[in-house]
Design an enzyme around this catalytic site. Structure first.
Site, short mmCIF file in Angstrom:
data_model
loop_
_atom_site.label_atom_id
_atom_site.label_comp_id
_atom_site.label_asym_id
_atom_site.label_seq_id
_atom_site.Cartn_x
_atom_site.Cartn_y
_atom_site.Cartn_z
N ASP A 3 39.54 41.03 40.16
CA ASP A 3 40.25 42.25 39.78
C ASP A 3 40.49 43.11 41.03
O ASP A 3 39.78 42.98 42.04
CB ASP A 3 39.42 43.08 38.79
CG ASP A 3 39.21 42.36 37.48
OD1 ASP A 3 40.00 41.44 37.17
OD2 ASP A 3 38.25 42.73 36.76
N1 URA Z 1 34.82 39.37 36.04
C1 URA Z 1 35.47 40.55 36.01
O1 URA Z 1 35.36 41.29 35.04
N2 URA Z 1 36.22 40.89 37.07
C2 URA Z 1 36.36 40.13 38.17
O2 URA Z 1 37.06 40.51 39.12
C3 URA Z 1 35.69 38.89 38.20
C4 URA Z 1 34.93 38.54 37.13
#
Ligand code: URA
Length: 232
Positions: free
Chosen positions: A102
């Site tokens: 993310d």
């Molecule tokens: N899980 C999440 O919620 N975000 C990420 O970036 C990676 C794994």
């Protein structure tokens, strides 16, 4: 493999630039000047020189980046800076991301042009562990350790596999290894139990870790690291 493709993949220039070099007569294969861009070369066996300098060939490239916050896991984006913009010198390779993080997650992102390995590492059929340092908005209730160990349902018809959860130095800081890559998986796993993830950092995929790679920096994986990823 065609000579022009070989030279372009080795970073000598774009496909049309290397075609021009070949026409200029500065490319030698096994000590013979070659004017045919389509000549079949064997990267393992043939000696290729451009302007008398040997060209070394890597079939595939494998890179790791320590992604900073605020960068999206994409090649291009209209709004935000991208993880790809932090990788320089590999424009001639068709690199892909192995999984995504993310925008507000930091840490280990792997890039490669080996499609087979990308598929292997991202396929839900293979249990590839991804380890995160997670900062929670409240201290962890230790009961969650066993719940995560057993696996549980995230929503209707959506199960998460067993995951390994460990406390780190403070009750707000945990280490979590998951074996899938569902959308916002870590955040959703904690959210199900009323926790908010306030910091998320991936530091390992399998046994391959960021080590002391600084935020925003990238490097090629070592042979040993590539072998580890292939064996997962
Ligand atoms: N899980 C999440 O919620 N975000 C990420 O970036 C990676 C794994």
């Amino acid at each position: 493999m065609r000579l022009d493709k070989f030279l372009a993949n080795a970073g000598v220039g774009t496909r049309s630039e290397v075609k021009n070099l070949i026409k200029l007569g500065v490319v030698l294969v096994n000590q013979e000047v070659i004017l045919d861009s389509g000549l079949d070369v064997n990267p393992e066996r043939d000696e290729v020189l451009v302007d008398e300098a040997p060209v070394s060939y890597q079939e595939y490239v494998y890179l790791m980046l320590n992604k900073p916050k605020g960068y999206v896991s994409a090649r291009e984006d209209r709004k935000d800076p991208t993880a790809f913009s932090l990788i320089q010198g590999y424009e001639h390779r068709d690199l892909h991301l192995v999984g995504r993080l993310d925008k507000d997650t930091t840490g280990l992102l792997i890039f490669t042009d080996n499609g087979q390995l990308t598929h292997h590492l991202t396929s839900p059929k293979h249990d590839v562990g991804k380890t995160y340092h997670v900062t929670l908005d409240q201290p962890l209730d230790k009961k969650l350790i066993d719940i995560f160990k057993a696996g549980f349902s995230l929503g209707e018809k959506e199960m998460v596999k067993a995951a390994s959860l460990n406390l780190l130095t403070s009750p707000h800081q945990v280490s979590l290894t998951i074996y899938e890559g569902k959308f916002h998986q870590v955040k959703r796993m904690f959210s199900k139990f009323g926790y908010q993830v306030v910091g998320l950092h991936r530091h390992a995929v399998g046994d391959v870790t960021l080590g002391n790679l600084k935020e925003g920096e990238f490097r090629e994986l070592t042979h040993n690291e590539v072998a580890k990823l292939k064996s997962l």
